[in-house]
Design a protein around this motif. Structure first.
Motif, PDB file in Angstrom:
ATOM      1  N   MET A  20      33.938  35.537  31.648  1.00 15.80           N
ATOM      2  CA  MET A  20      35.029  34.572  31.770  1.00 15.80           C
ATOM      3  C   MET A  20      36.381  35.262  31.693  1.00 15.80           C
ATOM      4  SD  MET A  20      34.378  31.420  32.427  1.00 15.80           S
ATOM      5  CE  MET A  20      35.996  30.827  31.951  1.00 15.80           C
ATOM      6  N   ALA A  21      36.489  36.256  30.832  1.00 20.56           N
ATOM      7  CA  ALA A  21      37.767  36.960  30.689  1.00 20.56           C
ATOM      8  C   ALA A  21      38.183  37.603  32.004  1.00 20.56           C
ATOM      9  CB  ALA A  21      37.663  38.015  29.585  1.00 20.56           C
ATOM     10  N   SER A  22      37.229  38.212  32.701  1.00 20.78           N
ATOM     11  CA  SER A  22      37.530  38.832  33.994  1.00 20.78           C
ATOM     12  C   SER A  22      37.951  37.791  35.020  1.00 20.78           C
ATOM     13  CB  SER A  22      36.311  39.608  34.506  1.00 20.78           C
ATOM     14  OG  SER A  22      36.015  40.698  33.678  1.00 20.78           O
ATOM     15  N   CYS A  23      37.258  36.633  35.034  1.00 24.71           N
ATOM     16  CA  CYS A  23      37.586  35.574  35.999  1.00 24.71           C
ATOM     17  C   CYS A  23      38.952  34.965  35.708  1.00 24.71           C
ATOM     18  CB  CYS A  23      36.515  34.491  35.964  1.00 24.71           C
ATOM     19  SG  CYS A  23      34.897  35.004  36.594  1.00 24.71           S
ATOM     20  N   VAL A  24      39.235  34.719  34.441  1.00 30.99           N
ATOM     21  CA  VAL A  24      40.525  34.141  34.062  1.00 30.99           C
ATOM     22  C   VAL A  24      41.651  35.124  34.387  1.00 30.99           C
ATOM     23  CG1 VAL A  24      41.933  33.372  32.115  1.00 30.99           C
ATOM     24  CG2 VAL A  24      39.554  32.614  32.315  1.00 30.99           C
ATOM     25  N   PHE A  25      41.428  36.400  34.099  1.00 28.93           N
ATOM     26  CA  PHE A  25      42.412  37.437  34.428  1.00 28.93           C
ATOM     27  C   PHE A  25      42.721  37.418  35.923  1.00 28.93           C
ATOM     28  CE2 PHE A  25      43.009  41.798  36.037  1.00 28.93           C
ATOM     29  CZ  PHE A  25      44.173  42.158  35.384  1.00 28.93           C
ATOM     30  N   ALA A  26      41.677  37.417  36.748  1.00 31.32           N
ATOM     31  CA  ALA A  26      41.878  37.416  38.198  1.00 31.32           C
ATOM     32  C   ALA A  26      42.577  36.138  38.651  1.00 31.32           C
ATOM     33  CB  ALA A  26      40.532  37.563  38.913  1.00 31.32           C
ATOM     34  N   GLY A  27      42.214  35.002  38.043  1.00 35.46           N
ATOM     35  CA  GLY A  27      42.841  33.739  38.402  1.00 35.46           C
ATOM     36  C   GLY A  27      44.331  33.742  38.118  1.00 35.46           C
ATOM     37  N   TYR A  28      44.718  34.279  36.973  1.00 33.23           N
ATOM     38  CA  TYR A  28      46.145  34.328  36.618  1.00 33.23           C
ATOM     39  C   TYR A  28      46.900  35.312  37.507  1.00 33.23           C
ATOM     40  CZ  TYR A  28      46.717  31.229  32.639  1.00 33.23           C
ATOM     41  OH  TYR A  28      46.850  30.113  31.854  1.00 33.23           O
ATOM     42  N   VAL A  29      46.290  36.455  37.792  1.00 31.12           N
ATOM     43  CA  VAL A  29      46.951  37.408  38.691  1.00 31.12           C
ATOM     44  C   VAL A  29      47.196  36.755  40.044  1.00 31.12           C
ATOM     45  CG1 VAL A  29      46.653  39.573  39.953  1.00 31.12           C
ATOM     46  CG2 VAL A  29      46.077  39.467  37.530  1.00 31.12           C
ATOM     47  N   GLY A  30      46.210  36.005  40.528  1.00 30.41           N
ATOM     48  CA  GLY A  30      46.352  35.363  41.821  1.00 30.41           C
ATOM     49  C   GLY A  30      47.388  34.256  41.842  1.00 30.41           C
ATOM     50  N   ALA A  31      47.556  33.547  40.717  1.00 33.55           N
ATOM     51  CA  ALA A  31      48.456  32.393  40.679  1.00 33.55           C
ATOM     52  C   ALA A  31      49.871  32.758  40.239  1.00 33.55           C
ATOM     53  CB  ALA A  31      47.883  31.324  39.755  1.00 33.55           C
ATOM     54  N   GLY A  81      43.743  48.723  29.273  1.00 36.36           N
ATOM     55  CA  GLY A  81      44.581  48.804  30.462  1.00 36.36           C
ATOM     56  C   GLY A  81      44.745  47.468  31.149  1.00 36.36           C
ATOM     57  N   LEU A  82      43.648  46.708  31.256  1.00 38.28           N
ATOM     58  CA  LEU A  82      43.721  45.379  31.840  1.00 38.28           C
ATOM     59  C   LEU A  82      44.456  44.415  30.915  1.00 38.28           C
ATOM     60  CD1 LEU A  82      40.228  44.766  33.486  1.00 38.28           C
ATOM     61  CD2 LEU A  82      42.299  45.683  34.514  1.00 38.28           C
ATOM     62  N   ARG A  83      44.258  44.574  29.609  1.00 37.61           N
ATOM     63  CA  ARG A  83      44.952  43.695  28.661  1.00 37.61           C
ATOM     64  C   ARG A  83      46.464  43.893  28.769  1.00 37.61           C
ATOM     65  NH1 ARG A  83      42.191  44.930  24.585  1.00 37.61           N
ATOM     66  NH2 ARG A  83      43.570  46.380  23.513  1.00 37.61           N
ATOM     67  N   LEU A  84      46.881  45.123  28.961  1.00 34.95           N
ATOM     68  CA  LEU A  84      48.308  45.397  29.127  1.00 34.95           C
ATOM     69  C   LEU A  84      48.846  44.696  30.372  1.00 34.95           C
ATOM     70  CD1 LEU A  84      50.620  47.042  27.831  1.00 34.95           C
ATOM     71  CD2 LEU A  84      50.007  48.928  29.352  1.00 34.95           C
ATOM     72  N   PHE A  85      48.087  44.737  31.471  1.00 38.76           N
ATOM     73  CA  PHE A  85      48.523  44.053  32.689  1.00 38.76           C
ATOM     74  C   PHE A  85      48.470  42.541  32.494  1.00 38.76           C
ATOM     75  CE2 PHE A  85      48.450  42.635  37.119  1.00 38.76           C
ATOM     76  CZ  PHE A  85      49.428  43.447  37.668  1.00 38.76           C
ATOM     77  N   ALA A  86      47.482  42.045  31.736  1.00 36.11           N
ATOM     78  CA  ALA A  86      47.408  40.614  31.457  1.00 36.11           C
ATOM     79  C   ALA A  86      48.651  40.150  30.698  1.00 36.11           C
ATOM     80  CB  ALA A  86      46.153  40.292  30.655  1.00 36.11           C
ATOM     81  N   ILE A  87      49.121  40.952  29.755  1.00 35.38           N
ATOM     82  CA  ILE A  87      50.336  40.597  29.021  1.00 35.38           C
ATOM     83  C   ILE A  87      51.533  40.622  29.960  1.00 35.38           C
ATOM     84  CG2 ILE A  87      51.885  41.265  27.139  1.00 35.38           C
ATOM     85  CD1 ILE A  87      49.390  42.383  25.700  1.00 35.38           C
ATOM     86  N   TYR A  88      51.567  41.581  30.883  1.00 32.55           N
ATOM     87  CA  TYR A  88      52.625  41.573  31.901  1.00 32.55           C
ATOM     88  C   TYR A  88      52.608  40.260  32.679  1.00 32.55           C
ATOM     89  CZ  TYR A  88      54.066  41.846  36.734  1.00 32.55           C
ATOM     90  OH  TYR A  88      54.574  41.519  37.966  1.00 32.55           O
ATOM     91  N   VAL A  89      51.422  39.812  33.103  1.00 33.50           N
ATOM     92  CA  VAL A  89      51.320  38.577  33.883  1.00 33.50           C
ATOM     93  C   VAL A  89      51.820  37.389  33.058  1.00 33.50           C
ATOM     94  CG1 VAL A  89      49.714  36.959  34.980  1.00 33.50           C
ATOM     95  CG2 VAL A  89      49.465  39.420  35.355  1.00 33.50           C
ATOM     96  N   MET A  90      51.434  37.327  31.787  1.00 35.36           N
ATOM     97  CA  MET A  90      51.883  36.221  30.937  1.00 35.36           C
ATOM     98  C   MET A  90      53.384  36.303  30.674  1.00 35.36           C
ATOM     99  SD  MET A  90      48.681  35.704  28.283  1.00 35.36           S
ATOM    100  CE  MET A  90      48.438  37.452  27.873  1.00 35.36           C
ATOM    101  N   HIS A 112      55.532  37.615  32.752  1.00 39.73           N
ATOM    102  CA  HIS A 112      56.131  37.224  34.020  1.00 39.73           C
ATOM    103  C   HIS A 112      56.187  35.695  34.127  1.00 39.73           C
ATOM    104  CE1 HIS A 112      57.027  38.440  38.307  1.00 39.73           C
ATOM    105  NE2 HIS A 112      56.866  37.143  38.435  1.00 39.73           N
ATOM    106  N   GLN A 113      55.118  35.041  33.691  1.00 38.20           N
ATOM    107  CA  GLN A 113      55.095  33.581  33.711  1.00 38.20           C
ATOM    108  C   GLN A 113      56.174  33.021  32.789  1.00 38.20           C
ATOM    109  OE1 GLN A 113      51.534  31.631  32.157  1.00 38.20           O
ATOM    110  NE2 GLN A 113      51.673  30.096  33.776  1.00 38.20           N
ATOM    111  N   ALA A 114      56.350  33.636  31.611  1.00 39.11           N
ATOM    112  CA  ALA A 114      57.403  33.190  30.698  1.00 39.11           C
ATOM    113  C   ALA A 114      58.779  33.371  31.336  1.00 39.11           C
ATOM    114  CB  ALA A 114      57.319  33.973  29.383  1.00 39.11           C
TER     115      ALA A 114
END
Length: 333
Positions: free
Chosen positions: A109-120, A143-152, A154-156
């Protein structure tokens, strides 16, 4: 274990300038192929990336399929192929729906949610229907967690929470145990955007220069291509004179990417974005709409005040506006 994750190169820690070596260290042939495609994408070679990952769009291994969908989607934005980009986004959404239906393990689920947020989020699209990335980010490798925080973050930023976005980026960089050049370049670009939004020009230039130092040895141009407009003239101020060839590639790539981005973004949201402006015009329009004077814009970008006036005249004509208040409503809506 990093080679068996979504986007294995993004997740890899390596010394700047050693990206190709990081790719070649990946043992699994398919994950190594995905990492090579990432290297193509982040260095601005969208066509090669798209061709390399297309065969993995329906792969049985979720990490390969999600990686392929993200890379294929964004590469085809740059190539102006909106249909292919939509196909990739639909592939990500189908993986997420399947994971939700089958009550998949949290790591999946973490991988799917990560990809979903990157896409949106990076397309400025709504995230309704996607579980909280905060909830699953702790299950991602560093490394992915760091990019996930970037995505979040960016959303902020897009939500107007500028200092919150900057603080998230600063904290994430301080806590990282290794150097992840790709994720950290994106994070620094986002932090530079925050500083520019608040007219802290010197601090913004420091952030962008640090991003460029991380990126230039591997020729990672894509982070700057994707953020060109939101960086509000920083590319012109920091890279145009020092590295004209890189600047040319960034601006050309930025124009292609922005047009593809709009082909997906505009039909999906009421917040339309113009495709009438060049990258320089868009930067000047963003600065002017943010309250910068002609003199401040000229000094920041390194052009004359008269040149700024000429640009603004053309911008007003293209957007059919008559004064800065109208421009602000148009650019920042």
């Amino acid at each position: 274990m990093s080679e068996y994750t979504v986007l294995p190169l993004l997740n890899s820690a390596f010394e700047p300038g050693k990206a190709l070596e990081a790719v070649e260290r990946i043992g699994d042939v398919d994950f190594r192929c995905i990492a090579r495609a990432e290297l193509f994408y982040f260095t601005g070679s969208a066509r090669e990336c798209s061709e390399m990952v297309e065969a993995y769009l329906s792969d049985e291994r979720l990490e390969l399929r999600l990686s392929a969908c993200m890379l294929y989607g964004y590469a085809n934005l740059s190539l102006g192929n909106a249909r292919a980009a939509r196909r990739a986004l639909e592939g990500i959404q189908e993986c997420l729906r399947r994971a939700l239906r089958e009550d998949a393990p949290k790591e999946v689920m973490a991988s799917c949610v990560f990809a979903g947020y990157v896409g949106a989020v990076l397309l400025h699209l709504p995230t309704e229907g996607i579980p909280s990335l905060w909830e699953f980010s702790g299950l991602l490798p560093e490394g992915l967690r760091l990019f996930a925080i970037y995505v979040m973050a960016h959303q902020a930023y897009l939500n107007g929470e500028i200092w919150s976005a900057y603080g998230m980026g600063r904290a994430a960089l301080l806590m990282a145990s290794k150097v992840y050049p790709i994720s950290m370049t994106y994070m620094r670009c986002m932090m530079a955007m925050c500083m520019m939004n608040r007219k802290h020009k010197a601090e913004a230039q420091v952030e962008l220069q640090q991003a460029w130092e991380l990126a230039k040895m591997d020729n990672f141009l894509e982070p700057f291509i994707e953020h060109h407009g939101l960086l509000r003239g920083l590319i012109e101020a920091c890279i145009r004179k020092s590295d004209p060839d890189a600047y040319r590639r960034i601006t050309e790539g930025g124009l292609s990417f922005s047009r593809g981005w709009m082909a997906i973004h505009n039909p999906e949201t009421e917040r339309k974005v113009t495709n009438e402006l060049s990258t320089m015009e868009f930067s000047i329009a963003m600065l002017a709409s943010g309250g910068w004077t002609n003199k401040e814009i000229a000094e920041h970008i390194g052009i004359s005040v008269n040149t700024v006036k000429h640009y603004l005249t053309d911008i007003f004509c293209k957007l059919n506006v008559k004064k800065r208040d109208e421009l602000k409503k148009y650019m920042l809506k």
